[in-house]
Design a protein around this motif. Structure first.
Motif, mmCIF file in Angstrom:
data_model
loop_
_atom_site.group_PDB
_atom_site.id
_atom_site.type_symbol
_atom_site.label_atom_id
_atom_site.label_comp_id
_atom_site.label_asym_id
_atom_site.label_seq_id
_atom_site.Cartn_x
_atom_site.Cartn_y
_atom_site.Cartn_z
ATOM 1 N N PHE A 71 0.859 -1.182 0.000
ATOM 2 C CA PHE A 71 0.000 0.000 0.000
ATOM 3 C C PHE A 71 0.894 1.229 0.000
ATOM 4 C CE2 PHE A 71 -2.260 -3.471 1.858
ATOM 5 C CZ PHE A 71 -3.585 -3.317 1.475
ATOM 6 N N ASP A 72 0.408 2.314 -0.575
ATOM 7 C CA ASP A 72 1.178 3.558 -0.580
ATOM 8 C C ASP A 72 1.526 3.977 0.842
ATOM 9 O OD1 ASP A 72 0.932 3.694 -3.373
ATOM 10 O OD2 ASP A 72 -0.919 4.872 -3.229
ATOM 11 N N VAL A 73 0.551 3.886 1.741
ATOM 12 C CA VAL A 73 0.758 4.215 3.155
ATOM 13 C C VAL A 73 0.174 3.098 4.001
ATOM 14 C CG1 VAL A 73 0.197 5.813 5.038
ATOM 15 C CG2 VAL A 73 0.665 6.727 2.756
ATOM 16 N N VAL A 74 0.940 2.698 5.007
ATOM 17 C CA VAL A 74 0.420 1.843 6.064
ATOM 18 C C VAL A 74 0.368 2.729 7.298
ATOM 19 C CG1 VAL A 74 0.802 -0.178 7.515
ATOM 20 C CG2 VAL A 74 1.380 -0.268 5.072
ATOM 21 N N VAL A 75 -0.788 2.786 7.946
ATOM 22 C CA VAL A 75 -0.928 3.627 9.135
ATOM 23 C C VAL A 75 -1.302 2.768 10.338
ATOM 24 C CG1 VAL A 75 -3.352 4.232 8.631
ATOM 25 C CG2 VAL A 75 -1.986 5.710 10.132
ATOM 26 N N MET A 76 -0.602 3.022 11.442
ATOM 27 C CA MET A 76 -0.952 2.432 12.740
ATOM 28 C C MET A 76 -1.275 3.604 13.662
ATOM 29 S SD MET A 76 1.624 -0.753 13.559
ATOM 30 C CE MET A 76 3.143 0.204 13.595
ATOM 31 N N ALA A 77 -2.540 3.943 13.729
ATOM 32 C CA ALA A 77 -2.993 5.027 14.609
ATOM 33 C C ALA A 77 -3.488 4.404 15.911
ATOM 34 C CB ALA A 77 -4.107 5.818 13.928
ATOM 35 N N GLY A 78 -3.583 5.198 16.956
ATOM 36 C CA GLY A 78 -4.227 4.710 18.171
ATOM 37 C C GLY A 78 -3.410 3.762 19.021
ATOM 38 N N ASN A 79 -2.114 4.003 19.140
ATOM 39 C CA ASN A 79 -1.285 3.234 20.074
ATOM 40 C C ASN A 79 -1.168 1.753 19.748
ATOM 41 O OD1 ASN A 79 -0.423 5.293 21.982
ATOM 42 N ND2 ASN A 79 -2.551 5.378 22.656
ATOM 43 N N VAL A 80 -1.265 1.393 18.483
ATOM 44 C CA VAL A 80 -1.243 -0.018 18.097
ATOM 45 C C VAL A 80 -0.050 -0.775 18.697
ATOM 46 C CG1 VAL A 80 -1.084 -1.617 16.141
ATOM 47 C CG2 VAL A 80 -2.637 0.344 16.027
ATOM 48 N N PRO A 81 1.189 -0.244 18.638
ATOM 49 C CA PRO A 81 2.309 -1.025 19.191
ATOM 50 C C PRO A 81 2.200 -1.301 20.692
ATOM 51 C CG PRO A 81 3.130 0.736 17.792
ATOM 52 C CD PRO A 81 1.658 0.977 17.990
ATOM 53 N N LEU A 94 5.373 4.106 6.257
ATOM 54 C CA LEU A 94 4.649 3.613 7.421
ATOM 55 C C LEU A 94 4.507 4.788 8.370
ATOM 56 C CD1 LEU A 94 3.511 1.477 9.423
ATOM 57 C CD2 LEU A 94 5.890 0.995 10.070
ATOM 58 N N VAL A 95 3.292 5.039 8.807
ATOM 59 C CA VAL A 95 3.008 6.124 9.752
ATOM 60 C C VAL A 95 2.457 5.486 11.022
ATOM 61 C CG1 VAL A 95 1.647 8.196 10.173
ATOM 62 C CG2 VAL A 95 2.455 7.703 7.846
ATOM 63 N N ALA A 96 3.059 5.826 12.162
ATOM 64 C CA ALA A 96 2.598 5.260 13.431
ATOM 65 C C ALA A 96 2.572 6.337 14.498
ATOM 66 C CB ALA A 96 3.513 4.121 13.877
ATOM 67 N N GLY A 97 1.493 6.358 15.279
ATOM 68 C CA GLY A 97 1.376 7.285 16.393
ATOM 69 C C GLY A 97 1.103 6.523 17.670
ATOM 70 N N PHE A 98 1.941 6.776 18.696
ATOM 71 C CA PHE A 98 1.712 6.086 19.966
ATOM 72 C C PHE A 98 2.373 6.831 21.114
ATOM 73 C CE2 PHE A 98 5.368 4.147 17.922
ATOM 74 C CZ PHE A 98 6.320 4.071 18.930
ATOM 75 N N SER A 99 1.860 6.577 22.313
ATOM 76 C CA SER A 99 2.394 7.168 23.537
ATOM 77 C C SER A 99 3.756 6.562 23.849
ATOM 78 C CB SER A 99 1.453 6.914 24.715
ATOM 79 O OG SER A 99 0.235 7.583 24.515
ATOM 80 N N LEU A 100 4.631 7.396 24.377
ATOM 81 C CA LEU A 100 5.992 6.955 24.672
ATOM 82 C C LEU A 100 6.218 6.689 26.157
ATOM 83 C CD1 LEU A 100 7.858 9.457 22.340
ATOM 84 C CD2 LEU A 100 7.334 7.037 21.900
ATOM 85 N N ASP A 101 5.155 6.726 26.934
ATOM 86 C CA ASP A 101 5.290 6.564 28.385
ATOM 87 C C ASP A 101 4.792 5.208 28.883
ATOM 88 O OD1 ASP A 101 2.612 6.943 27.913
ATOM 89 O OD2 ASP A 101 2.355 8.573 29.360
ATOM 90 N N ARG A 102 4.752 4.224 27.986
ATOM 91 C CA ARG A 102 4.209 2.915 28.367
ATOM 92 C C ARG A 102 5.195 1.774 28.110
ATOM 93 N NH1 ARG A 102 -1.945 3.349 26.103
ATOM 94 N NH2 ARG A 102 -2.249 5.532 26.646
ATOM 95 N N GLY A 103 6.486 2.094 28.103
ATOM 96 C CA GLY A 103 7.483 1.036 28.008
ATOM 97 C C GLY A 103 7.997 0.734 26.614
ATOM 98 N N ARG A 111 9.433 12.953 12.418
ATOM 99 C CA ARG A 111 8.689 12.617 13.639
ATOM 100 C C ARG A 111 8.068 13.897 14.177
ATOM 101 N NH1 ARG A 111 12.089 9.209 16.533
ATOM 102 N NH2 ARG A 111 10.811 7.500 15.774
ATOM 103 N N PHE A 112 6.838 13.764 14.632
ATOM 104 C CA PHE A 112 6.097 14.886 15.184
ATOM 105 C C PHE A 112 5.566 14.517 16.564
ATOM 106 C CE2 PHE A 112 5.763 14.981 10.580
ATOM 107 C CZ PHE A 112 6.217 16.266 10.300
ATOM 108 N N ALA A 113 5.136 15.531 17.312
ATOM 109 C CA ALA A 113 4.573 15.299 18.639
ATOM 110 C C ALA A 113 3.078 15.025 18.579
ATOM 111 C CB ALA A 113 4.829 16.512 19.536
ATOM 112 N N THR A 114 2.448 15.393 17.471
ATOM 113 C CA THR A 114 0.999 15.253 17.322
ATOM 114 C C THR A 114 0.660 14.976 15.859
ATOM 115 O OG1 THR A 114 0.721 17.606 16.854
ATOM 116 C CG2 THR A 114 0.544 16.930 19.182
ATOM 117 N N TYR A 145 4.374 11.626 23.313
ATOM 118 C CA TYR A 145 3.683 11.023 22.178
ATOM 119 C C TYR A 145 4.501 11.289 20.930
ATOM 120 C CZ TYR A 145 -0.277 9.404 19.364
ATOM 121 O OH TYR A 145 -1.085 8.686 18.520
ATOM 122 N N ALA A 146 4.496 10.329 20.014
ATOM 123 C CA ALA A 146 5.228 10.511 18.760
ATOM 124 C C ALA A 146 4.390 10.018 17.588
ATOM 125 C CB ALA A 146 6.549 9.755 18.786
ATOM 126 N N VAL A 147 4.417 10.788 16.524
ATOM 127 C CA VAL A 147 3.879 10.360 15.229
ATOM 128 C C VAL A 147 5.104 10.249 14.325
ATOM 129 C CG1 VAL A 147 2.387 10.923 13.292
ATOM 130 C CG2 VAL A 147 1.691 11.532 15.618
#
Length: 183
Positions: free
Chosen positions: A97-107, A130-139, A159-162, A173-175
């Motif tokens: 796919f042109d873009v794979v997105v993992m939104a919503g803390n998938v990892p 690949l675009v992924a957004g997740f919190s960085l305070d959970r290990g 990489r962005f904060a939001t 948080y990182a995107v």
């Protein structure tokens, strides 16, 4: 991989209430659209909020998630979008796919120590980014994620904060956007 018990209708209800209050619940889709994709894999799609919004803009979307309750709700909302039940580490759609997105803390919803398999599984489907957004305070750190991306043949682009592209300053948080390494 770690399995959480979800209620798709209840989960979607949270976003419906936010949208009804005037909040923009489509930041992830807007972010992804900036890359001009013709096709998107919504990896860890949940109830399909991101994928459905992308499809409204004429983008071909396939959603994948391990949770049947979430997928059942996605199928109700958008029966014309292919919704695939699969552990993302084992996902093999036989295409990119042109873009794979993992939104919503998938990892963060995978068992600790299995994020490398998750990233490798979705990386098989990356045609561009690949675009992924997740919190960085959970290990699970941005550095660990970058390492897993590198192992899967992806290189950090930005990489962005939001999702609205605020600068990343090592916050909670990182995107992250990673590109397929075409050496």
């Amino acid at each position: 991989m770690l399995q959480h018990v979800w209620n798709g209708a209840e989960y979607q209800g949270r976003f419906d209430a936010l949208a009804a209050s005037g909040k923009d619940v489509h930041g992830e889709a807007t972010f992804v659209r900036a890359y001009g994709p013709k096709s998107v894999l919504d990896a860890g799609c949940g109830t399909g909020r991101v994928g459905i919004e992308l499809a409204r803009h004429g983008i071909e979307v396939v959603g994948a998630d391990v949770d049947e309750s979430m997928l059942a709700h996605a199928r109700e909302l958008a029966p014309d979008i292919p919704w695939v039940r699969s552990d993302l580490a084992e996902l093999d759609l036989g295409r990119t796919f042109d873009v794979v997105v993992m939104a919503g803390n998938v990892p963060l919803f995978t068992a600790p120590g299995t994020q490398d398999a998750l990233v490798a599984g979705v990386a098989r489907h990356v045609g561009n980014v690949l675009v992924a957004g997740f919190s960085l305070d959970r290990g699970y750190t941005a550095e660990q994620y970058d390492e897993h991306c590198a192992q899967a043949g992806l290189t950090l682009v930005e990489r962005f904060a939001t999702w609205d592209r605020k600068p990343f300053e090592n916050g909670g948080y990182a995107v992250t956007v990673s590109r397929l390494d075409r050496r």
